[in-house]
Design a protein around this motif. Structure first.
Motif, PDB file in Angstrom:
ATOM      1  N   TYR A   1       0.869  -1.171   0.000  1.00  0.00           N
ATOM      2  CA  TYR A   1       0.000   0.000   0.000  1.00  0.00           C
ATOM      3  C   TYR A   1       0.910   1.226   0.000  1.00  0.00           C
ATOM      4  O   TYR A   1       1.582   1.497   0.989  1.00  0.00           O
ATOM      5  CB  TYR A   1      -0.903   0.007   1.233  1.00  0.00           C
ATOM      6  N   LEU A   2       0.925   1.945  -1.114  1.00  0.00           N
ATOM      7  CA  LEU A   2       1.832   3.077  -1.288  1.00  0.00           C
ATOM      8  C   LEU A   2       1.022   4.344  -1.525  1.00  0.00           C
ATOM      9  O   LEU A   2       0.002   4.319  -2.223  1.00  0.00           O
ATOM     10  CB  LEU A   2       2.761   2.822  -2.468  1.00  0.00           C
ATOM     11  N   LEU A   3       1.492   5.451  -0.964  1.00  0.00           N
ATOM     12  CA  LEU A   3       0.796   6.719  -1.160  1.00  0.00           C
ATOM     13  C   LEU A   3       1.751   7.890  -1.057  1.00  0.00           C
ATOM     14  O   LEU A   3       2.878   7.755  -0.596  1.00  0.00           O
ATOM     15  CB  LEU A   3      -0.362   6.868  -0.172  1.00  0.00           C
ATOM     16  N   ASP A   4       1.244   9.041  -1.517  1.00  0.00           N
ATOM     17  CA  ASP A   4       1.964  10.300  -1.349  1.00  0.00           C
ATOM     18  C   ASP A   4       1.501  10.897  -0.029  1.00  0.00           C
ATOM     19  O   ASP A   4       0.306  11.138   0.161  1.00  0.00           O
ATOM     20  CB  ASP A   4       1.661  11.252  -2.504  1.00  0.00           C
ATOM     21  N   GLY A   5       2.436  11.135   0.873  1.00  0.00           N
ATOM     22  CA  GLY A   5       2.107  11.644   2.198  1.00  0.00           C
ATOM     23  C   GLY A   5       2.127  13.153   2.316  1.00  0.00           C
ATOM     24  O   GLY A   5       2.038  13.691   3.415  1.00  0.00           O
ATOM     25  N   ARG A   6       2.232  13.846   1.203  1.00  0.00           N
ATOM     26  CA  ARG A   6       2.256  15.314   1.240  1.00  0.00           C
ATOM     27  C   ARG A   6       0.974  15.904   0.660  1.00  0.00           C
ATOM     28  O   ARG A   6       0.994  16.973   0.060  1.00  0.00           O
ATOM     29  CB  ARG A   6       3.466  15.839   0.476  1.00  0.00           C
ATOM     30  N   GLY A   7      -0.133  15.191   0.827  1.00  0.00           N
ATOM     31  CA  GLY A   7      -1.427  15.685   0.370  1.00  0.00           C
ATOM     32  C   GLY A   7      -1.890  15.117  -0.955  1.00  0.00           C
ATOM     33  O   GLY A   7      -3.071  15.192  -1.286  1.00  0.00           O
ATOM     34  N   GLY A   8      -0.984  14.536  -1.707  1.00  0.00           N
ATOM     35  CA  GLY A   8      -1.358  13.991  -3.012  1.00  0.00           C
ATOM     36  C   GLY A   8      -2.287  12.797  -2.938  1.00  0.00           C
ATOM     37  O   GLY A   8      -3.043  12.540  -3.876  1.00  0.00           O
ATOM     38  N   CYS A   9      -2.251  12.074  -1.836  1.00  0.00           N
ATOM     39  CA  CYS A   9      -3.125  10.912  -1.689  1.00  0.00           C
ATOM     40  C   CYS A   9      -4.598  11.309  -1.853  1.00  0.00           C
ATOM     41  O   CYS A   9      -5.378  10.600  -2.471  1.00  0.00           O
ATOM     42  CB  CYS A   9      -2.902  10.253  -0.329  1.00  0.00           C
ATOM     43  N   PHE A  10      -4.962  12.467  -1.328  1.00  0.00           N
ATOM     44  CA  PHE A  10      -6.340  12.937  -1.436  1.00  0.00           C
ATOM     45  C   PHE A  10      -6.700  13.327  -2.872  1.00  0.00           C
ATOM     46  O   PHE A  10      -7.866  13.528  -3.191  1.00  0.00           O
ATOM     47  CB  PHE A  10      -6.575  14.130  -0.492  1.00  0.00           C
ATOM     48  N   LYS A  11      -5.690  13.399  -3.728  1.00  0.00           N
ATOM     49  CA  LYS A  11      -5.897  13.711  -5.149  1.00  0.00           C
ATOM     50  C   LYS A  11      -5.585  12.487  -6.012  1.00  0.00           C
ATOM     51  O   LYS A  11      -5.256  12.618  -7.187  1.00  0.00           O
ATOM     52  CB  LYS A  11      -5.007  14.891  -5.551  1.00  0.00           C
ATOM     53  N   GLY A  12      -5.645  11.306  -5.402  1.00  0.00           N
ATOM     54  CA  GLY A  12      -5.489  10.068  -6.153  1.00  0.00           C
ATOM     55  C   GLY A  12      -4.105   9.455  -6.175  1.00  0.00           C
ATOM     56  O   GLY A  12      -3.904   8.413  -6.797  1.00  0.00           O
ATOM     57  N   MET A  13      -3.137  10.065  -5.513  1.00  0.00           N
ATOM     58  CA  MET A  13      -1.769   9.537  -5.550  1.00  0.00           C
ATOM     59  C   MET A  13      -1.599   8.424  -4.521  1.00  0.00           C
ATOM     60  O   MET A  13      -0.978   8.594  -3.473  1.00  0.00           O
ATOM     61  CB  MET A  13      -0.750  10.652  -5.335  1.00  0.00           C
ATOM     62  N   LYS A  14      -2.198   7.281  -4.847  1.00  0.00           N
ATOM     63  CA  LYS A  14      -2.051   6.084  -4.026  1.00  0.00           C
ATOM     64  C   LYS A  14      -2.126   4.876  -4.939  1.00  0.00           C
ATOM     65  O   LYS A  14      -2.792   4.902  -5.963  1.00  0.00           O
ATOM     66  CB  LYS A  14      -3.073   6.041  -2.905  1.00  0.00           C
ATOM     67  N   LEU A  15      -1.384   3.863  -4.550  1.00  0.00           N
ATOM     68  CA  LEU A  15      -1.227   2.691  -5.401  1.00  0.00           C
ATOM     69  C   LEU A  15      -1.105   1.458  -4.523  1.00  0.00           C
ATOM     70  O   LEU A  15      -0.362   1.457  -3.547  1.00  0.00           O
ATOM     71  CB  LEU A  15       0.044   2.856  -6.245  1.00  0.00           C
ATOM     72  N   THR A  16      -1.850   0.421  -4.873  1.00  0.00           N
ATOM     73  CA  THR A  16      -1.697  -0.853  -4.185  1.00  0.00           C
ATOM     74  C   THR A  16      -1.382  -1.932  -5.217  1.00  0.00           C
ATOM     75  O   THR A  16      -1.980  -1.958  -6.295  1.00  0.00           O
ATOM     76  CB  THR A  16      -2.947  -1.217  -3.349  1.00  0.00           C
ATOM     77  N   VAL A  17      -0.396  -2.762  -4.906  1.00  0.00           N
ATOM     78  CA  VAL A  17      -0.021  -3.860  -5.798  1.00  0.00           C
ATOM     79  C   VAL A  17       0.139  -5.139  -4.978  1.00  0.00           C
ATOM     80  O   VAL A  17       0.556  -5.096  -3.829  1.00  0.00           O
ATOM     81  CB  VAL A  17       1.287  -3.577  -6.574  1.00  0.00           C
ATOM     82  N   THR A  18      -0.225  -6.230  -5.592  1.00  0.00           N
ATOM     83  CA  THR A  18      -0.055  -7.548  -4.990  1.00  0.00           C
ATOM     84  C   THR A  18       1.159  -8.203  -5.630  1.00  0.00           C
ATOM     85  O   THR A  18       1.215  -8.323  -6.858  1.00  0.00           O
ATOM     86  CB  THR A  18      -1.298  -8.421  -5.222  1.00  0.00           C
ATOM     87  N   VAL A  19       2.098  -8.605  -4.799  1.00  0.00           N
ATOM     88  CA  VAL A  19       3.322  -9.235  -5.304  1.00  0.00           C
ATOM     89  C   VAL A  19       3.221 -10.739  -5.075  1.00  0.00           C
ATOM     90  O   VAL A  19       2.938 -11.191  -3.969  1.00  0.00           O
ATOM     91  CB  VAL A  19       4.570  -8.652  -4.611  1.00  0.00           C
ATOM     92  N   GLU A  20       3.457 -11.490  -6.148  1.00  0.00           N
ATOM     93  CA  GLU A  20       3.353 -12.947  -6.116  1.00  0.00           C
ATOM     94  C   GLU A  20       4.703 -13.586  -6.393  1.00  0.00           C
ATOM     95  O   GLU A  20       5.598 -12.937  -6.935  1.00  0.00           O
ATOM     96  CB  GLU A  20       2.366 -13.416  -7.195  1.00  0.00           C
TER      97      GLU A  20
END
Length: 139
Positions: free
Chosen positions: A107-126
């Motif tokens: 679970y990755l995100l931008d912690g400088r406010g960008g998360c609220f503007k869609g800057m978040k990414l989740t990936v499943t690693v296999e």
């Protein structure tokens, strides 16, 4: 007898040369492709159809003075909370890599406010899938 041995060796060599060898290399993904790590990009759409395997890399390109890359837990990801990151992947250059070296959900995100503007990414690693089995040799 020597001729028979040479024929067997040639047959084995021909088989080894013709046998497919699975290529196992890590893949580097440019997050967001040509849109990079920016606000108002739908990263859920970007991740669709991609398979992330152990050893792959996520490559983030962004404005270093405006954004960062934090790994958080699922609850913080859903709420865009960056107060207690699991890991900060920001190195200051605006070109950072997240190595996918554990099979899990990231679970990755931008912690400088960008998360609220869609800057978040989740990936499943296999784990890498096993190589395909070779066809049986017909005699």
């Amino acid at each position: 007898m020597a001729r028979f041995t040479v024929l067997i060796a040639a047959a084995i060599l021909a088989f080894l040369v013709a046998a497919p060898v699975p290529e196992v290399t890590a893949k580097k993904y440019l997050v967001g492709d040509k849109k990079f790590w920016n606000p108002y990009i739908n990263y859920d759409t970007w991740v669709q159809g991609k398979h992330f395997y152990l050893g792959d890399w996520l490559y983030f390109v962004y404005y270093r003075d405006q954004h960062n890359i934090l790994e958080v837990n699922k609850t913080d990801y859903e709420r865009c909370i960056s107060d207690h990151p699991i890991r900060n992947y920001t190195r200051g250059a605006g070109r950072d890599i997240v190595p996918l070296n554990v099979t899990k959900q990231y679970y990755l995100l931008d912690g400088r406010g960008g998360c609220f503007k869609g800057m978040k990414l989740t990936v499943t690693v296999e784990k890498l899938p096993p190589p395909p089995k070779s066809a049986p040799v017909k005699h």
